[in-house]
Motif scaffolding. Sequence first.
Motif, mmCIF file in Angstrom:
data_model
loop_
_atom_site.group_PDB
_atom_site.id
_atom_site.type_symbol
_atom_site.label_atom_id
_atom_site.label_comp_id
_atom_site.label_asym_id
_atom_site.label_seq_id
_atom_site.Cartn_x
_atom_site.Cartn_y
_atom_site.Cartn_z
ATOM 1 N N LYS A 168 7.287 54.063 -4.796
ATOM 2 C CA LYS A 168 7.857 53.128 -5.780
ATOM 3 C C LYS A 168 8.379 51.845 -5.132
ATOM 4 C CE LYS A 168 7.582 53.974 -9.321
ATOM 5 N NZ LYS A 168 6.358 53.895 -10.141
ATOM 6 N N ALA A 169 8.806 51.933 -3.881
ATOM 7 C CA ALA A 169 9.348 50.733 -3.218
ATOM 8 C C ALA A 169 9.242 50.897 -1.703
ATOM 9 C CB ALA A 169 10.814 50.532 -3.603
ATOM 10 N N VAL A 170 9.130 49.761 -1.026
ATOM 11 C CA VAL A 170 9.162 49.797 0.445
ATOM 12 C C VAL A 170 9.990 48.632 0.978
ATOM 13 C CG1 VAL A 170 6.961 50.971 0.921
ATOM 14 C CG2 VAL A 170 6.958 48.500 0.554
ATOM 15 N N GLU A 171 10.643 48.895 2.109
ATOM 16 C CA GLU A 171 11.209 47.793 2.906
ATOM 17 C C GLU A 171 10.214 47.587 4.044
ATOM 18 O OE1 GLU A 171 15.536 47.359 4.596
ATOM 19 O OE2 GLU A 171 14.237 48.186 6.164
ATOM 20 N N VAL A 172 9.907 46.317 4.303
ATOM 21 C CA VAL A 172 8.875 46.006 5.292
ATOM 22 C C VAL A 172 9.392 44.903 6.216
ATOM 23 C CG1 VAL A 172 6.575 44.951 5.544
ATOM 24 C CG2 VAL A 172 6.979 46.598 3.715
ATOM 25 N N ILE A 179 12.596 40.456 6.982
ATOM 26 C CA ILE A 179 12.676 41.771 6.312
ATOM 27 C C ILE A 179 12.538 41.526 4.811
ATOM 28 C CG2 ILE A 179 14.128 43.801 5.900
ATOM 29 C CD1 ILE A 179 15.535 43.199 8.572
ATOM 30 N N VAL A 180 11.558 42.176 4.186
ATOM 31 C CA VAL A 180 11.325 41.958 2.747
ATOM 32 C C VAL A 180 11.278 43.306 2.024
ATOM 33 C CG1 VAL A 180 10.054 39.785 3.044
ATOM 34 C CG2 VAL A 180 8.813 41.953 3.099
ATOM 35 N N ASN A 181 11.461 43.244 0.709
ATOM 36 C CA ASN A 181 11.418 44.470 -0.114
ATOM 37 C C ASN A 181 10.407 44.282 -1.232
ATOM 38 O OD1 ASN A 181 13.738 46.434 0.669
ATOM 39 N ND2 ASN A 181 14.545 44.366 0.902
ATOM 40 N N PHE A 182 9.559 45.257 -1.425
ATOM 41 C CA PHE A 182 8.580 45.220 -2.513
ATOM 42 C C PHE A 182 8.768 46.451 -3.387
ATOM 43 C CE2 PHE A 182 5.946 43.132 0.984
ATOM 44 C CZ PHE A 182 6.241 41.834 0.575
ATOM 45 N N GLY A 183 8.684 46.258 -4.735
ATOM 46 C CA GLY A 183 8.825 47.382 -5.667
ATOM 47 C C GLY A 183 10.274 47.666 -5.968
ATOM 48 N N GLY A 184 10.545 48.785 -6.617
ATOM 49 C CA GLY A 184 11.903 49.171 -6.980
ATOM 50 C C GLY A 184 11.877 50.545 -7.631
ATOM 51 N N LYS A 185 13.073 51.019 -8.021
ATOM 52 C CA LYS A 185 13.117 52.346 -8.663
ATOM 53 C C LYS A 185 12.704 52.199 -10.120
ATOM 54 C CE LYS A 185 16.929 54.402 -6.076
ATOM 55 N NZ LYS A 185 18.302 54.857 -6.277
ATOM 56 N N LEU A 186 11.504 51.740 -10.311
ATOM 57 C CA LEU A 186 11.059 51.383 -11.656
ATOM 58 C C LEU A 186 9.806 52.162 -12.019
ATOM 59 C CD1 LEU A 186 11.472 47.573 -11.088
ATOM 60 C CD2 LEU A 186 12.895 48.980 -12.583
ATOM 61 N N ILE A 187 9.692 52.466 -13.294
ATOM 62 C CA ILE A 187 8.475 53.119 -13.750
ATOM 63 C C ILE A 187 7.455 52.043 -14.132
ATOM 64 C CG2 ILE A 187 7.519 54.809 -15.403
ATOM 65 C CD1 ILE A 187 9.695 55.861 -13.399
ATOM 66 N N LYS A 188 7.969 50.941 -14.669
ATOM 67 C CA LYS A 188 7.103 49.820 -15.021
ATOM 68 C C LYS A 188 7.614 48.574 -14.303
ATOM 69 C CE LYS A 188 5.871 51.530 -19.573
ATOM 70 N NZ LYS A 188 5.953 51.274 -21.027
#
Length: 460
Positions: A168-172, A179-188
């Motif tokens: 659902k999400a990654v820190e990269v 340092i970036v974050n993609f996605g989240g605790k989201l269903i949509k």
Amino acid sequence: MKKEVIESLKQIVGEDWVIDDLSKMQNYLYDETEPLLRPEASRDSIVVKPGSSEEISQILKYANKTLIPVTVRGGGTGVVGGAIPVKPGMVLSLERLNKIVELDEKNLMITVEAGVTLADLLEVLENESKLFFPIHPGDEGAQIGGMVATNAGGTKAVKHGIMRNHVKAVEVVLPTGEIVNFGGKLIKNNMGYDLLHMMIGNEGTLGIITKATLKLYAKNKYNGTLLVSFNTRREACDAVPKILQEGITPLAVEYMDRVIADKAAEQLGSTWPAQKGAVDLIFMLDEPTEDELYSNSEKIVEICEKYNAVDSIIAETAKEQRNILEIRSNAYGPYKDNISDALDIAVPPSAVPDFFDDITELGEKYNNHIVSLGHIADGNIHNFIMGENGKLPSYYEKLKEDMYKTAIKYGGTITAEHGTGKTRKKHMALQFTQKEIEVMEGIKKTFDPNGILNPGTIID
Ligand SMILES: Cc1cc2nc3c(=O)[nH]c(=O)nc-3n(C[C@H](O)[C@H](O)[C@H](O)COP(=O)(O)OP(=O)(O)OC[C@H]3O[C@@H](n4cnc5c(N)ncnc54)[C@H](O)[C@@H]3O)c2cc1C
């Protein structure tokens, strides 16, 4: 490696977390790629073990400025040479990023650092939660970061899909150090381009995954294993779509040539329970009630009998189930010392029987006794090209290319779950047009303008 590089890295992570002595870093220089195919690691390597995303950020800023290649290493269980450092540079091992960040049962998610192994994750869930995580690529030493980076598949994809379906999400950390974050605790989540899914399967070429949030699921209580035998591959293959069409979705449907099952059992000092037939399907089922488990098992047997199944065995006790699954897990064991390549082709499931016929013909043409097993409901077949006296046969490249072309003829792929890595990269042009490859090269350039991350993997 130059002294100033060693000193700079020690300043970032501390003396204890840098290995610059070749004799002490051997475990970091190979992965589980077949020994006959394994790319050779550069002897001019240095191993760095950062303890945080911030340290990784500093390392990458330094590497990007000084143009030092960086090869990320997870559990080293990959089978396409992805984690092997082929150019002089650093191996960045994520083993110290091993914390469970948050078990969030309300959202049915867990966030972990990338170096948490699959074994660690399964243990935490077993001890602290009723929820489970379905992806199991076969080696529990794999790290979650590595599983995200390779978009791991495994046996349970029939019911639960692949890694991509659960991240659902990654820190990269980007190759340029941000340092970036993609996605989240989201269903949509449809905002912007989907860079989360760009990171999944990037094989350490676009960014270093340092944290991942994974979806969890409620466990079904009742498990069963069913072994059904057939005389021909075609009959076994044809039964599978019929079962799925009936609305039965097993956890796994595995195919195995009997010759593999017998050898794998013998090596373990055990016996394969089926005697009749020449090939087997192994069905793993998990259902919410005992009734559903039994009725689905019966329906599967009924359908298989319509496709001329010659025997069916329900493994009722935990011991019987374990025996079958342990033998399946050891499929590679008897062949390990004389295997050239365990291919990872997938074709659309309906094409599997014709694909099998073509592979048999190619085996006869080249006089190579190719044996097969696979995740049959996914159309994902592992064909073992045998070696000759512990060496790659002279015709190996030609046979492999013919097999790849056969897969592509059916709309298939050269690699379904293992990845492109360093060993499959050479054949990109068989599967993609020049324009398609150029788009990938453009993506690589955007994320990694100086090409420091995992050179030699997917795109140079
Ligand atoms: C016995 C056995 C059975 C297997 N069965 C299956 C199977 O059924 N299905 C399947 O899908 N796979 C299977 N695999 C292979 C599978 O690729 C690995 O098990 C796993 O997914 C890789 O994780 P790892 O941590 O070991 O990664 P590594 O081998 O260390 O690395 C793999 C690649 O990912 C990159 N990487 C690693 N960590 C990161 C990170 N944090 N960020 C960015 N890049 C990273 C590396 O640079 C490399 O390119 C099997 C392997 C073995 C040995």
